[in-house]
Design an enzyme around this catalytic site. Structure first.
Site, PDB file in Angstrom:
ATOM      1  N   THR A   1      73.563  92.126  39.373  1.00  0.00           N
ATOM      2  CA  THR A   1      74.917  92.257  38.811  1.00  0.00           C
ATOM      3  C   THR A   1      75.459  90.893  38.482  1.00  0.00           C
ATOM      4  O   THR A   1      75.405  89.988  39.306  1.00  0.00           O
ATOM      5  CB  THR A   1      75.846  92.870  39.889  1.00  0.00           C
ATOM      6  OG1 THR A   1      75.460  94.204  40.093  1.00  0.00           O
ATOM      7  CG2 THR A   1      77.309  92.812  39.461  1.00  0.00           C
TER       8      THR A   1
ATOM      9  N   THR B   1      77.738  95.662  35.634  1.00  0.00           N
ATOM     10  CA  THR B   1      76.539  96.133  36.332  1.00  0.00           C
ATOM     11  C   THR B   1      76.171  97.555  35.912  1.00  0.00           C
ATOM     12  O   THR B   1      77.028  98.310  35.433  1.00  0.00           O
ATOM     13  CB  THR B   1      76.783  96.130  37.860  1.00  0.00           C
ATOM     14  OG1 THR B   1      75.558  96.398  38.545  1.00  0.00           O
ATOM     15  CG2 THR B   1      77.810  97.179  38.272  1.00  0.00           C
TER      16      THR B   1
ATOM     17  N   ARG C   1      78.243 107.914  41.386  1.00  0.00           N
ATOM     18  CA  ARG C   1      78.552 106.801  42.293  1.00  0.00           C
ATOM     19  C   ARG C   1      79.110 105.604  41.507  1.00  0.00           C
ATOM     20  O   ARG C   1      78.586 105.201  40.494  1.00  0.00           O
ATOM     21  CB  ARG C   1      77.279 106.387  43.038  1.00  0.00           C
ATOM     22  CG  ARG C   1      77.479 105.259  44.050  1.00  0.00           C
ATOM     23  CD  ARG C   1      77.108 103.909  43.480  1.00  0.00           C
ATOM     24  NE  ARG C   1      77.147 102.851  44.482  1.00  0.00           N
ATOM     25  CZ  ARG C   1      77.089 101.559  44.182  1.00  0.00           C
ATOM     26  NH1 ARG C   1      76.981 101.159  42.941  1.00  0.00           N
ATOM     27  NH2 ARG C   1      77.139 100.652  45.143  1.00  0.00           N
TER      28      ARG C   1
ATOM     29  N   THR D   1      78.395  90.323  44.656  1.00  0.00           N
ATOM     30  CA  THR D   1      77.232  91.094  44.253  1.00  0.00           C
ATOM     31  C   THR D   1      76.597  91.654  45.527  1.00  0.00           C
ATOM     32  O   THR D   1      76.884  91.195  46.621  1.00  0.00           O
ATOM     33  CB  THR D   1      76.224  90.228  43.471  1.00  0.00           C
ATOM     34  OG1 THR D   1      75.124  91.045  43.054  1.00  0.00           O
ATOM     35  CG2 THR D   1      75.681  89.094  44.320  1.00  0.00           C
ATOM     36  N   GLY D   2      75.737  92.639  45.347  1.00  0.00           N
ATOM     37  CA  GLY D   2      75.090  93.218  46.519  1.00  0.00           C
ATOM     38  C   GLY D   2      75.546  94.646  46.738  1.00  0.00           C
ATOM     39  O   GLY D   2      76.044  95.293  45.812  1.00  0.00           O
TER      40      GLY D   2
HETATM   41  N1  ASP Z   1      77.461  95.434  43.501  1.00  0.00           N
HETATM   42  C1  ASP Z   1      76.705  96.320  42.680  1.00  0.00           C
HETATM   43  C2  ASP Z   1      77.012  97.724  43.074  1.00  0.00           C
HETATM   44  O1  ASP Z   1      77.121  98.016  44.238  1.00  0.00           O
HETATM   45  C3  ASP Z   1      75.227  96.138  42.756  1.00  0.00           C
HETATM   46  C4  ASP Z   1      74.694  94.755  42.610  1.00  0.00           C
HETATM   47  O2  ASP Z   1      75.381  93.762  42.809  1.00  0.00           O
HETATM   48  O3  ASP Z   1      73.509  94.679  42.272  1.00  0.00           O
HETATM   49  O4  ASP Z   1      77.055  98.564  42.198  1.00  0.00           O
END
Ligand code: ASP
Length: 329
Positions: free
Chosen positions: A191, A209, A219, A242-243
């Site tokens: 992301t 993202t 979701r 991110t994450g």
């Molecule tokens: N934060 C993003 C999500 O939960 C995913 C990502 O950072 O890769 O959708």
């Protein structure tokens, strides 16, 4: 407690004065508010993005250098991975949900505190630009799903198929077991969250993202949520994440970081404190979250729950660099 974490805590207590992490007798970590990223340089323009975003920065930094607004720069930056079929976490080429649908989340925030967001948007390659249109052309902050798509089409965006052959193949492979369990860095958390300080001294940010791959249909993660995946306050600073979005949403990570900076925390200390808030309440050991923060002065901070988070920084005197973030365990 994992060995790594134990070792980390031991090391922290020995080198607390030097590392900036203080460990009171309770054993709980507290943060030295003024802790700085040793690589911090002060002053703008600055562009700071999650992960390796050299291509995106190459598109956006000339804008910043020529005096464009931070808002234009962050949008230009986010549009690069959105259109890149090889980036499987953002826009075109993003991995789909478990039903095979590419559903996109994005948001943007400017120096006047205006914000726009889209969630569960399908078929549009540049959700960040739709988010900007929501901000600039509607009385709302967020549009979702069908309504977001209708608004995008009415605003002149083209309807496209965003599921590439490569992403479809990966999804069909996944369908064979259809087991979904997020793992640290396994979902390719790419992301892009990006924050910028322009020559005029104004801050803006954007986040875009395709969300977690093979997520449940419907979701929505942290990335389009103002205050979770992104927050900008032009008086203080900006932050993005991110994450695993669920961990960030439950602590409003980006808003928290900016508010901590308002209380005097450095960007680095604020990112570390936001990570502490997650680990106090959540089972975080198998998941990754990375935070970035940028102050009004142009100082930055970065911190993640796990090893492996990196970020791209552009600062005039330093040019483009990819830095490895410090991390908790
Ligand atoms: N934060 C993003 C999500 O939960 C995913 C990502 O950072 O890769 O959708």
């Amino acid at each position: 407690m994992s060995i790594n974490r134990r070792l980390f805590l031991q090391k922290s207590s020995l080198s607390a004065l030097f590392s900036g992490l203080l460990v009171p007798s309770s054993g709980q970590l507290s943060i030295d508010k003024k802790k700085k990223n040793p690589n911090s340089l002060v002053g703008g323009p600055v562009l700071l993005s999650t992960w390796k975003q050299l291509k995106a920065h190459a598109a956006a930094t000339p804008l910043l250098d020529s005096g464009a607004s931070a808002l234009d720069a962050v949008e230009a930056c986010a549009r690069v991975p959105e259109a890149d079929p090889d980036d499987m976490s953002v826009g075109y080429g993003g991995l789909p949900d478990r039903d095979g649908r590419v559903t996109l989340d994005a948001c943007i925030m400017d120096h006047n505190g205006n914000a726009g967001a889209v969630t569960y948007l399908e078929h549009i390659m540049h959700p960040v630009s739709v988010a900007r249109a929501v901000m600039e052309k509607t009385p709302h902050v967020m549009l979702s799903g069908e309504g977001a798509l209708r608004f995008a089409l009415e605003s002149g965006f083209q309807k496209e198929n965003l599921l590439t052959e490569k992403a479809e193949k990966a999804w069909r492979e996944w369908l064979k077991t259809a087991e979904y369990k997020p793992k640290v860095n396994i979902e390719r958390h790419d992301t892009i969250g990006t924050v910028a300080l322009d020559k005029a001294g104004n801050l803006s940010g954007a986040c875009t993202t395709s969300g977690l791959s093979y997520k449940m249909n419907g979701r929505v993660g942290d990335s389009p949520i103002i205050g979770a995946g992104l927050y900008v306050d032009n008086e203080i600073g900006a932050a993005c994440a991110t994450g695993l979005g669920e961990l960030v949403m439950k602590t409003l990570g980006a808003f928290l970081i900016v508010e901590l900076m308002r209380q005097g925390y450095s960007p680095q200390a604020a990112c570390e404190e936001a990570a502490q808030r997650i680990i106090k309440k959540q089972n975080y050991k198998e998941f990754q979250v990375g935070f970035l923060a940028l102050s009004k002065k142009g100082e930055h901070g970065a911190y993640s729950l796990q090893k492996g988070f990196n970020y791209t920084l552009y600062q005039k005197s330093k040019n483009q660099v990819i830095e490895a973030s410090s991390f908790l365990q």
